[in-house]
Design a protein around this motif. Structure first.
Motif, short mmCIF file in Angstrom:
data_model
loop_
_atom_site.label_atom_id
_atom_site.label_comp_id
_atom_site.label_asym_id
_atom_site.label_seq_id
_atom_site.Cartn_x
_atom_site.Cartn_y
_atom_site.Cartn_z
N SER A 21 0.85 -1.48 0.00
CA SER A 21 -0.07 -0.20 0.12
C SER A 21 0.97 1.12 0.02
CB SER A 21 -0.87 -0.15 1.21
OG SER A 21 -0.05 0.06 2.42
N GLY A 22 0.23 2.33 -0.19
CA GLY A 22 1.03 3.67 -0.24
C GLY A 22 1.25 4.12 -1.72
N SER A 23 2.28 4.75 -2.22
CA SER A 23 2.35 5.59 -3.07
C SER A 23 3.13 4.63 -4.30
CB SER A 23 3.50 6.60 -3.18
OG SER A 23 2.84 7.72 -2.19
N ILE A 24 1.96 4.00 -4.86
CA ILE A 24 2.09 2.54 -5.71
C ILE A 24 1.46 3.10 -7.32
CG2 ILE A 24 1.72 0.19 -6.51
CD1 ILE A 24 1.21 -0.18 -3.39
N PHE A 25 2.47 2.93 -8.24
CA PHE A 25 2.10 3.53 -9.54
C PHE A 25 2.12 2.41 -10.53
CE2 PHE A 25 1.58 7.88 -8.51
CZ PHE A 25 2.44 8.34 -7.58
N SER A 26 3.29 1.56 -10.07
CA SER A 26 3.38 0.52 -11.01
C SER A 26 4.46 -0.75 -10.43
CB SER A 26 3.97 0.93 -12.49
OG SER A 26 4.21 -0.19 -13.25
N ILE A 27 3.98 -1.47 -9.93
CA ILE A 27 5.01 -2.42 -9.18
C ILE A 27 5.41 -3.36 -10.18
CG2 ILE A 27 4.91 -4.49 -7.60
CD1 ILE A 27 2.72 -3.23 -5.99
N ASN A 28 6.42 -3.93 -10.38
CA ASN A 28 7.20 -4.62 -11.32
C ASN A 28 7.36 -5.90 -10.58
OD1 ASN A 28 9.00 -5.95 -13.02
ND2 ASN A 28 10.29 -4.27 -13.32
N VAL A 29 8.77 -6.24 -10.18
CA VAL A 29 8.66 -7.76 -9.55
C VAL A 29 8.23 -7.74 -8.22
CG1 VAL A 29 10.35 -9.62 -8.77
CG2 VAL A 29 10.59 -8.11 -11.08
N MET A 30 7.57 -8.85 -7.79
CA MET A 30 7.34 -9.24 -6.32
C MET A 30 7.79 -10.53 -5.81
SD MET A 30 3.27 -8.00 -6.39
CE MET A 30 2.97 -7.59 -4.53
N GLY A 31 8.16 -10.60 -4.72
CA GLY A 31 8.71 -11.83 -4.23
C GLY A 31 9.06 -11.93 -2.79
N TRP A 32 9.81 -13.09 -2.37
CA TRP A 32 9.85 -13.43 -1.22
C TRP A 32 11.56 -13.86 -0.93
CZ3 TRP A 32 6.30 -13.04 2.48
CH2 TRP A 32 4.95 -13.07 2.02
N TYR A 33 12.30 -13.52 0.02
CA TYR A 33 13.26 -13.83 0.60
C TYR A 33 13.36 -14.44 2.05
CZ TYR A 33 16.83 -11.57 -2.79
OH TYR A 33 17.40 -11.13 -3.84
N ARG A 34 14.14 -15.12 2.40
CA ARG A 34 14.15 -15.66 3.69
C ARG A 34 15.75 -15.71 4.31
NH1 ARG A 34 12.75 -22.28 2.55
NH2 ARG A 34 14.97 -22.78 1.77
N GLN A 35 15.39 -15.70 5.61
CA GLN A 35 16.65 -15.56 6.57
C GLN A 35 16.74 -16.50 7.65
OE1 GLN A 35 18.18 -11.59 7.68
NE2 GLN A 35 20.13 -12.41 8.04
N ALA A 36 17.45 -17.68 7.70
CA ALA A 36 17.31 -18.57 8.70
C ALA A 36 18.42 -18.16 9.75
CB ALA A 36 17.81 -19.98 8.14
N PRO A 37 18.21 -18.60 11.10
CA PRO A 37 19.37 -18.18 12.24
C PRO A 37 20.80 -18.39 11.57
CG PRO A 37 17.51 -19.49 13.20
CD PRO A 37 17.40 -19.23 11.45
N GLY A 38 21.53 -17.53 11.78
CA GLY A 38 22.96 -17.57 11.32
C GLY A 38 23.44 -17.54 9.79
N LYS A 39 22.31 -17.28 9.07
CA LYS A 39 22.68 -17.25 7.76
C LYS A 39 22.17 -15.97 7.06
CE LYS A 39 22.04 -22.25 7.14
NZ LYS A 39 21.19 -23.31 6.34
N GLN A 40 22.79 -15.89 5.85
CA GLN A 40 22.39 -14.65 5.13
C GLN A 40 20.87 -14.64 4.44
OE1 GLN A 40 25.60 -14.04 2.11
NE2 GLN A 40 26.51 -12.76 3.51
N ARG A 41 20.36 -13.62 4.31
CA ARG A 41 19.15 -13.65 3.65
C ARG A 41 19.34 -14.20 2.06
NH1 ARG A 41 15.57 -8.30 3.86
NH2 ARG A 41 16.00 -8.78 6.09
N ALA A 42 18.49 -14.99 1.68
CA ALA A 42 18.37 -15.54 0.52
C ALA A 42 16.97 -15.70 -0.33
CB ALA A 42 18.71 -17.35 0.62
N LEU A 43 17.07 -15.54 -1.40
CA LEU A 43 16.04 -15.54 -2.49
C LEU A 43 14.99 -16.70 -2.18
CD1 LEU A 43 14.47 -13.98 -4.49
CD2 LEU A 43 15.75 -15.26 -6.33
N VAL A 44 13.82 -16.78 -2.25
CA VAL A 44 12.82 -17.66 -2.36
C VAL A 44 12.35 -18.15 -3.89
CG1 VAL A 44 10.94 -18.88 -1.20
CG2 VAL A 44 12.50 -17.83 0.08
N ALA A 45 11.62 -17.03 -4.16
CA ALA A 45 10.94 -16.88 -5.35
C ALA A 45 10.40 -15.40 -5.70
CB ALA A 45 9.58 -17.67 -5.21
N TYR A 46 10.27 -15.25 -7.11
CA TYR A 46 9.82 -13.87 -7.37
C TYR A 46 8.88 -14.04 -8.62
CZ TYR A 46 13.47 -13.71 -11.09
OH TYR A 46 14.49 -13.95 -11.95
#
Length: 114
Positions: free
Chosen positions: A24-49
Motif C-alpha cells: 500500500s502507499g504511493s504505488i504506481f506500477s509494481i514490477n517484480v514481487m517476491g520473497w526472501y528468507r533468512q534462517a538463524p545464522g545465515k544470510q538472507r536468500a531468495l525464495v521466489a519472485y
C-alpha cells in the motif's frame, strides 16, 4: 510503500502454510514481487519472485514445493508452501520492485518442527 506480511506460524514437517504480502502507499506500477528468507545464522536468500505478467523463478531448494502468485489488482503477493521441512524455518520477507526502488516487509516467522 508499506508491505504487510501475514500467514507465518508453527507447522509440523510435511505441513503447509500460505504467506500473504499486501502493498500500500504511493504505488504506481509494481514490477517484480517476491520473497526472501533468512534462517538463524545465515544470510538472507531468495525464495521466489514473480513478474507482472506472471513469470516465476524459484530457488532450487523450494522448487515443486512452493508456489508464488500475485493479485495485481490488490497489489498482493502470495507464497503457498507445501511439504514443509525443518530447513524451511526462517523469517520470510516479501519485497516489491517499483521502478528502481526495492521495498521490504518487516518479515514473518515460519517455524517447521520435525
Amino acid at each position: 510503500v508499506q508491505l504487510v506480511e501475514s500467514g507465518g506460524g508453527l507447522v509440523q514437517a510435511g505441513g503447509s502454510l500460505r504467506l500473504s504480502c499486501a502493498a500500500s502507499g504511493s504505488i504506481f506500477s509494481i514490477n517484480v514481487m517476491g520473497w526472501y528468507r533468512q534462517a538463524p545464522g545465515k544470510q538472507r536468500a531468495l525464495v521466489a519472485y514473480i513478474s507482472p505478467g506472471g513469470s516465476t523463478h524459484y530457488a532450487d531448494s523450494v522448487k515443486d514445493r512452493f508456489t508464488i502468485s500475485r493479485d495485481n489488482a490488490e497489489n498482493t503477493v502470495y507464497l503457498q508452501m507445501n511439504s514443509l521441512k525443518p530447513e524451511d524455518t526462517a523469517v520470510y520477507y516479501c519485497y516489491v520492485l517499483i521502478l528502481t526502488t526495492v521495498s521490504w516487509g518487516r518479515g514473518t516467522q515460519v517455524t517447521v518442527s520435525s
